[in-house]
Structures are given as C-alpha cells and as structure tokens.
Design a protein around this motif. Structure first.
Motif, PDB file in Angstrom:
ATOM      1  N   SER A 658      15.895  13.331  34.048  1.00 14.67           N
ATOM      2  CA  SER A 658      16.956  13.257  33.044  1.00 14.67           C
ATOM      3  C   SER A 658      18.141  12.449  33.567  1.00 14.67           C
ATOM      4  CB  SER A 658      17.410  14.659  32.650  1.00 14.67           C
ATOM      5  OG  SER A 658      17.924  15.344  33.781  1.00 14.67           O
ATOM      6  N   TYR A 659      18.960  11.925  32.643  1.00 14.96           N
ATOM      7  CA  TYR A 659      20.149  11.156  33.014  1.00 14.96           C
ATOM      8  C   TYR A 659      21.234  11.373  31.961  1.00 14.96           C
ATOM      9  CZ  TYR A 659      18.281   7.846  29.565  1.00 14.96           C
ATOM     10  OH  TYR A 659      17.798   7.274  28.422  1.00 14.96           O
ATOM     11  N   ILE A 660      22.443  11.009  32.333  1.00 14.90           N
ATOM     12  CA  ILE A 660      23.593  11.198  31.444  1.00 14.90           C
ATOM     13  C   ILE A 660      23.893   9.885  30.736  1.00 14.90           C
ATOM     14  CG2 ILE A 660      26.022  11.869  31.265  1.00 14.90           C
ATOM     15  CD1 ILE A 660      24.166  14.136  32.089  1.00 14.90           C
ATOM     16  N   GLN A 661      24.027   9.962  29.400  1.00 15.36           N
ATOM     17  CA  GLN A 661      24.384   8.785  28.613  1.00 15.36           C
ATOM     18  C   GLN A 661      25.374   9.198  27.535  1.00 15.36           C
ATOM     19  OE1 GLN A 661      21.222   6.035  27.336  1.00 15.36           O
ATOM     20  NE2 GLN A 661      22.106   6.090  25.278  1.00 15.36           N
ATOM     21  N   SER A 664      26.060  12.838  27.212  1.00 14.63           N
ATOM     22  CA  SER A 664      24.941  13.718  26.844  1.00 14.63           C
ATOM     23  C   SER A 664      23.806  13.569  27.842  1.00 14.63           C
ATOM     24  CB  SER A 664      24.430  13.391  25.431  1.00 14.63           C
ATOM     25  OG  SER A 664      25.459  13.539  24.478  1.00 14.63           O
ATOM     26  N   LYS A 665      23.079  14.655  28.066  1.00 14.96           N
ATOM     27  CA  LYS A 665      21.945  14.640  28.973  1.00 14.96           C
ATOM     28  C   LYS A 665      20.703  14.216  28.211  1.00 14.96           C
ATOM     29  CE  LYS A 665      20.159  17.293  32.876  1.00 14.96           C
ATOM     30  NZ  LYS A 665      20.224  18.587  33.615  1.00 14.96           N
ATOM     31  N   ILE A 666      20.070  13.165  28.705  1.00 19.14           N
ATOM     32  CA  ILE A 666      18.907  12.597  28.036  1.00 19.14           C
ATOM     33  C   ILE A 666      17.649  12.929  28.839  1.00 19.14           C
ATOM     34  CG2 ILE A 666      17.824  10.500  27.147  1.00 19.14           C
ATOM     35  CD1 ILE A 666      20.442  11.234  25.764  1.00 19.14           C
ATOM     36  N   TYR A 667      16.609  13.397  28.138  1.00 16.99           N
ATOM     37  CA  TYR A 667      15.304  13.662  28.753  1.00 16.99           C
ATOM     38  C   TYR A 667      14.323  12.599  28.249  1.00 16.99           C
ATOM     39  CZ  TYR A 667      17.288  18.217  29.924  1.00 16.99           C
ATOM     40  OH  TYR A 667      18.089  19.218  30.419  1.00 16.99           O
TER      41      TYR A 667
END
Length: 806
Positions: A658-661, A664-667
C-alpha cells in the motif's frame, strides 16, 4: 562480396531442375501383442535414408523413393519385423503392424514404455531443428514455437512458461541438471547455450504437471537425451552467423559424441539503433563418451567448456517513436565501452547398473563452474526533441521543439563465480504392471559475487537542478556476497495400469533447503485414459511444486541478501486431450490442455532488459490460468508443420504494498505479472518449391501480445506501461542436393557425402521494429518518457549443412 558471389554461382550451377517421381507413402499403427499402440518404434526403409518413429498413438508415416522396397519395424524388447512392398508410383498404403515381444528384454522395455506413456510432455521433432530459421542458433529458441511458451526476444534463449519467469525452468541432459549464467542482462550478450543440437537424439518438453522425478522448479522441464548413434557420422554446419562441427563414433563396446561450435552475430547486431563496433565471440566444446563394461554395467562421461565475450564500443544512436500527431526523436553520442565475458566448465559422470532386466540403477555426479564478468563505462550525450510532422511545411522532419538536453552515465564492474556440485542416485524397477522409481540427491551451490555499479543523469539543470558542486549518483551498488546453499531431496513414484485403458502415476518429492530451513513435500499425480479407439488420450494432472530460495531470488536491487526468504509454492492442475485424425489427405494430431495455477510465497520481480530483478524482501500470492492448443502433421508429404495458440492470464498481489496518495491509503491489489502475455500464436509451415522434393521453404511466424513494464527502480504497482506486441516472420529456402527423391544427384557429392543442404534465410522478413525494453528519460516539464530499445531488423543468412560419409 566475392565469397557471396562464389556461393551464389555454386548454387546456380549445382542446382538442376528435375522432375521427381511421386513417392510411395506407407502409414499405419504399430501394436503390441496386447493390441496396445507402441510409441518410439523405429520405422526404416531398408537401403534408403528414410526413417521415422511412431508417436504416442503408435502412428507412423514414411515415404519410399522406389516402387519395390522393404520397411523394417524395430523396438528394443520386441522382435524386429520386415515387410516387403511392391506398389505403383505415388501409391498411398495403410499397413498395421504387430510386434512380438522378446521375453528376455521385455522387463527393461516396460520401464521405458511406461515412463513414456505416463508423461505430460511434448516430443520435439529433432529433424526440424536444422530447418527452422532461428537467428540465435540456440536449441531453446525452438521452444518458443510450443504451446504455453511466451516469446518477445529472438536473440535470447531465455523463455517463460505459463506466466512463470526465466528462472523457473529446468533443463536436463542425460539426467544431469544444467545450470546457466546469472549476470546476462540483454539478448545481444548471450552466446551459445549448453545444448548442442547436433548431438541431440531425443527431446521432450513439459509446460507443467511434470513428474516427481524432476527437480524443484515452478514452471517447466526440458529433457534432452544424447544417445548411442546407429552409425558413424560427421556433420559440418556453417553460416554467416555460426559454425559447428560434430562427430559421432560407434565402437565395439563404447561410443563417442563430440562437438565444436563458434558463433559471431555481429552482422545482426550492427543493424540495431545503437550503432558502434560490436565484437561478440562465443565458442564451446562438448564431449560425451560411454563405455559398456558388460550388458549390466556402463559408465558415461559428459564434459563441456563454454566461453564467450561481448565487446561493444558504441558511437551513436538515433531512435524515433511516438504517434502520427506527435513524433519524438532521441539522438545520443557515446563514449566508453562495454565488455562482458563468461566461461563455464562442467563435467558429469554417470554409472548405470542393471543386474537384471527389470532393474536400472544410476549414480550421477556433476560439477559446474561459471565465471562471469561485466565491465561497462559508457557516457551518452543526448538530445531529446519533438519532430515536425507537417508534410506541407518547409521544416518537415526537422526538430521543432526541444524536450531535453543532457547526459547520462552508466558504470559497472561486476563479477560472479558460481560453483555447483551435485550427486544423485536414481532407481527404476518394474513389478508386473508397476514401474517403481525413487531417488536421492544432494547439491551444493557456492556464490562469490562482487557488485560495483552506479549511474546518473544530468539534463543541464532541466530535470535535476543541482546548485551544489557535487554530482548525485543514482542506483549506487557496492557490495560483496559469499554464500553457500545446500539442498537435500528425494522422490518416489509409482506408474501402473488401472486397466487396459487407464494408467495412473502417483509420486512425491521431499526437499530440505539449508537457506530457508524448510522441509518441503510435493505430492504429484497424473492419470491417462485411452479409449478403445486408440486415437485419443485424456490426461489429468495435479500437484504441488516448490522452488527453494536461490542466490538469484534472495538478492535485492541493491545487492543485499535476504537470507530469511522462504520457498515459493504453486498448486497446479491441468486437463489435456490429444486426438489423432485423418484430414487434408494426411494423419494429423490435435493437442489441447487447460490449466490453473495458484501460487503463494511468490517473490515479486521486475524485468529490466532480460535481467530479472527480484524484490527479495517482498512476498506475493497469485494465479495463472489458460489454455494451449496445437495441431500438426504432414500437410505436405514428408514435411511436418505445426499451428499453435496459447491464451493465458497471470496476476499477483504483493502483500503490504500500500502507499499514500492525496492523504489516502491506496491498496493496489492484484497486478499483472511481468510475464502476463495474454496471447501467443506461432506457425511453423514447410512446403516444396517448383514441384520438386529437393527444393523446400520453411516459414516460422510468431505473435506474442503486449507485456506490462515500468521503470526498473520503481515499485511494481507503477508498471502501467506496456511493451508492444511482438510480431516476427522468418523464412528459409533450402536445396537438398542428395535428397532420396532426386532422380539425378551430383556424382562427386553422392560419392563423398550423405547429405548436402544449402539454406537461404531471411530473418524478420517484414522488418518489424520489435521492442525489448526501454530507456527512461524525463523532459524539461519533468514528464517521463519511455524510449524503446528495438530488436533486430531484416537480415539475410546463408547456411550450409553437410554430412560426410564415414
């Protein structure tokens, strides 16, 4: 130029247009006493060079150049049978044959026959190897025309199978597992593979669902056999790209196979976008010697020495790409050089003992040492610009807008020393309807690795504003690794008849890896059902496959090792259907297989210019499913052709990626695997020219749909770009001066040679620009572009194969 004219002159003056008499064709099925079809029966026209073997349905087709002739049917363990024929010219004869078992040899033959029947493999037609136009010249390139095998690079012998990567494939020669170099990063650097096609007697390939007796990899098995020849032979093959000389000698109690090869594909590489002085030189020597001390005991010795060096002094590069509305151009001037070299030395000794006909014991010991070095120090000064495509403008074709001006620099001093020792015992024994097999193996791999590489990009302040006096280096790697990995493995399997129509094979492997410290159990099953018609086979396979961590998988982008890595695992199942039928005036064979693979503990990876870069500290789970289809046969008499198609889908989900964009946390979820090539299609078609059997045409066409890709140093979820579909057509024309069907043969050639065949080949006939990888650059607006690295263009080749009389 003088040499070319001389060869052309000999071709024109030596070739005479003759009207050949129609051949007599004999086809049918060979059965055993129990009315079961017999595979691998040798069928020979006595006194002629025509010879073939029956397939798994017992089917054969053979041609005679004369109207009165005899055909011999022979198989170890059965009494040979000779049948005489007297037919009209061009006749089409069907003859079913029953062979009577030789009781004294039947037990040992039952072992071999049972293992051939219960095998989820495809038999490769060795006779096609010399005919199919292949620019790399390596035997493995033939696999890319098989169902389930993906392709996107004609220069490389590497291949991926059903969504797996290059590292997931097993290769055996006479039961010895073959190890390959690690550092290869580009097809143009590859030399000669271990397999010498001139020495191959049999070859079988499994795209999945293979037996427990094979090792611990996830995808495929290529099983090569160098066997005792029928007679003494000497074969010389030479072309503008490579030369080989091989000899086969049969003695009273022994036999010898020896081969020398040399390859230099400069003429192919100089046609790439990257111009410069290419100097690739590769050579190898290979020997197999077997001595039979008695009918029960023999020892064979296999040795190979392989060396290669790729040297490049690049000068410049010009690449245009883009769309009709926006065409971009990259111009690069180079300084520096690249030198890559390797040498491999390998030996294997096999002792085979058969104290009684129903028992065979083999003791196999092998040692391989590979030394690889990479040295590159290249500076490129580039201009990245937009080209004016206005046909009516006075500046058409000229630079209209600058996208970036700068330099990039790549440096590397890498070396790797790999030593692999293996010792194994294998036992096969026949008990009535059962063939019981088991084995024990120990292997140890030692790696001494030194990595020292870095690069930087300087775009005159446009992309990398740098107000200090220091240069910021990128992708800096400077590590030394030394590690030993030990594997202990054993297998057991039983092949037996459930009935006269059904066969079952149950097996299991157990492996312990010193790195992961795991005990891995891999059960496997295969069921084959043959209806009463004898022209159909239905197969079902299921099994668990493990791949213990290796040095390749535990090394991450920075060269650091993850010694806590666990074995990759795959749950495989497949169902296959083979059907032999009559059509187009000949006997055809249709094969199909549907498969599903679920995998966990996968090690994600990215592919950068043929080098697999593992995300050694990541773990994923995924799946692959698809279907493979093939139809083949003699659409033209005495010439086998194939049509193959594969559809496949392969995804994986990297755990914890996951990463932050935008806060928001994106999976990312499931991602396409780097080998997710949805569609593969290939044709190998052979025909005759001018209504003469001595003139032939060999067409090889392949298509592979697009592949996902992204910048080499970015996370996997950013692989949203695609390598375009791979499309290629190669064609070859041949003249067989001593073809059995020729009415008139040059007396000098007929007196001194068994075969003289001249080929004229056109590689990449349509001159399609196929992309293998990308150079990633940013413009003045910080927009990243992928500049394609194209593969080879159209190339002509002359090849001559001669077989001397001994």
């Amino acid at each position: 130029m003088l040499k070319f004219r001389l060869i052309l002159f000999l071709l024109v003056t030596g070739c005479s247009f003759v009207v050949a008499q129609p051949l007599v064709r004999v086809s049918g099925i060979v059965y055993s006493d129990e009315k079961l079809p017999l595979a691998q029966v040798t069928v020979t026209v006595v006194g002629q060079a025509q010879s073939t073997v029956t397939d798994e349905f017992g089917v054969y087709t053979i041609y005679s150049k004369s109207k009165t002739f005899s055909i011999k049917y022979s198989l170890l363990g059965y009494q040979p049978q000779i049948i005489e024929f007297s037919e009209r010219s061009g006749a089409r004869i069907t003859r079913q044959v029953n062979l009577i078992a030789n009781i004294n040899e039947l037990e040992q033959v039952n072992i071999a026959n049972k293992q051939n029947q219960l095998s989820n493999t495809t038999t490769i037609n060795i006779g096609d190897v010399s005919s199919i136009p292949l620019v790399s010249g390596n035997f493995e390139t033939m696999l890319k025309t098989l169902p389930g095998v993906s392709t996107n690079n004609e220069l490389s012998a590497q291949y991926s199978v059903r969504g797996g990567n290059f590292d997931e494939n097993l290769i055996y020669i006479n039961d010895v597992e073959i190890n390959r170099p690690v550092l290869i990063r580009n097809g143009q650097q590859e030399g000669l593979s271990f397999i010498n096609a001139d020495l191959v007697s049999k070859a079988r390939f499994s795209a999945g669902g293979f037996e427990a007796k094979y090792g611990d990899k996830l995808s495929s098995v290529l099983d090569i056999r160098y066997e005792k020849p029928d007679s003494n032979q000497t074969i010389l093959s030479t072309s503008l790209l490579n030369t080989s000389l091989s000899t086969k000698r049969v003695f009273k109690r022994s036999f010898l196979l020896a081969g020398l090869r040399y390859k230099n594909n400069t003429s192919v590489l100089i046609r790439q976008d990257e111009k410069g002085s290419y100097n690739p030189n590769y050579a190898d020597a290979q020997v197999l010697y077997q001595y039979d001390f008695s009918h029960e005991f023999s020892i064979s010795f296999l040795s190979n020495f392989n060396i290669g060096q790729f040297k490049l002094l690049p000068t410049n590069r010009e690449t245009q790409f883009g769309t009709l509305s926006t065409t971009l151009k990259l111009d690069v001037d180079y300084t520096g050089q690249e030198i890559d070299d390797y040498q491999t030395f390998g030996n294997a000794i096999t002792a085979a003992y058969s104290p009684k006909p129903n028992l065979v014991v083999k003791f196999i010991n092998s040692y391989f040492n590979t030394i690889e070095r990479e040295r590159f120090d290249i500076n490129g000064s580039y201009v990245f610009a937009e080209v004016d495509k206005n046909f009516n403008g006075e500046n058409f074709g000229q630079v209209s807008k600058s996208r970036g001006i700068g330099t990039y620099y790549n440096y590397g001093r890498n070396s790797l020393n790999t030593q692999v020792f293996a010792s194994e015992i294998k036992v096969d024994q026949n008990f009535n309807n059962h063939v019981f097999s088991w084995g024990l193996k120990f292997d140890q791999s030692r790696y001494g690795d030194q990595l020292n590489e870095y690069n930087y990009t300087d775009s005159a302040g446009y992309i990398l504003p740098n107000h200090s006096k220091d240069i910021t280096l990128q992708n800096v790697i400077n590590v030394r690794n030394n590690i030993d990995i030990k594997n202990y493995s054993t297998y057991i399997q039983d092949s037996y008849s459930l009935s006269s129509l059904a066969e079952l094979q149950l097996g299991a492997r157990a492996t312990y890896n010193s790195l992961s410290k795991q005990l891995l159990i891999s059960p496997r099953m295969l069921i084959a059902y043959r209806p009463n018609s004898n022209n159909k086979i239905l197969r079902f396979t299921a099994g668990i496959y493990h791949q213990p961590p290796s040095y390749r998988t535990i090394r991450d982008f920075s060269g650091i090792l993850n010694i806590n890595q666990k074995a990759q695992r795959s749950y495989n199942t497949s169902i296959g259907y083979d059907y032999a039928f009559d059509g187009f005036g000949t006997r055809l064979k249709f094969t199909s297989e549907f498969y599903f693979k679920y995998s966990d503990r996968l090690i994600p990876y990215k592919i950068d210019n043929l080098r697999i870069k593992y995300l050694a500290n990541e773990v994923s789970h995924g799946y692959a499913y698809g279907a493979d289809f093939s139809v083949g046969g003699e659409f033209v008499k005495d010439l086998v052709s194939y049509f193959r198609m594969s559809v496949m889908h392969a995804n994986e989900d990297i755990i914890g990626d996951s990463y932050i964009q935008n806060g928001s946390k994106i999976y990312p979820g499931y991602l396409k695997r780097p080998t997710d090539q949805r569609l593969n299609f290939s044709i190998f078609f052979q025909d005759r020219l001018l209504n003469s059997p001595t003139y032939k045409v060999h067409l090889n066409a392949v298509y592979g749909s697009r592949l996902p890709i992204g910048p080499s140093q970015t996370p996997r979820y950013l692989d949203k770009f695609y390598v375009p579909a791979y499309k290629r057509v190669d064609i070859g024309f041949s003249k067989d001066f001593l073809d059995d069907a020729a009415l008139h043969k040059p007396k000098f050639l007929d007196r001194n040679f068994n075969a003289v065949i001249l080929f004229f080949e056109v590689f990449n006939m349509l001159n399609i620009n196929n992309t293998v990888s990308y150079l990633w650059l940013k413009d003045v607006d910080n927009v990243q572009y992928a500049i394609p690295n194209y593969l080879t263009g159209r190339q002509f080749n002359l090849k001559l194969i001669v077989k001397l009389k001994n």
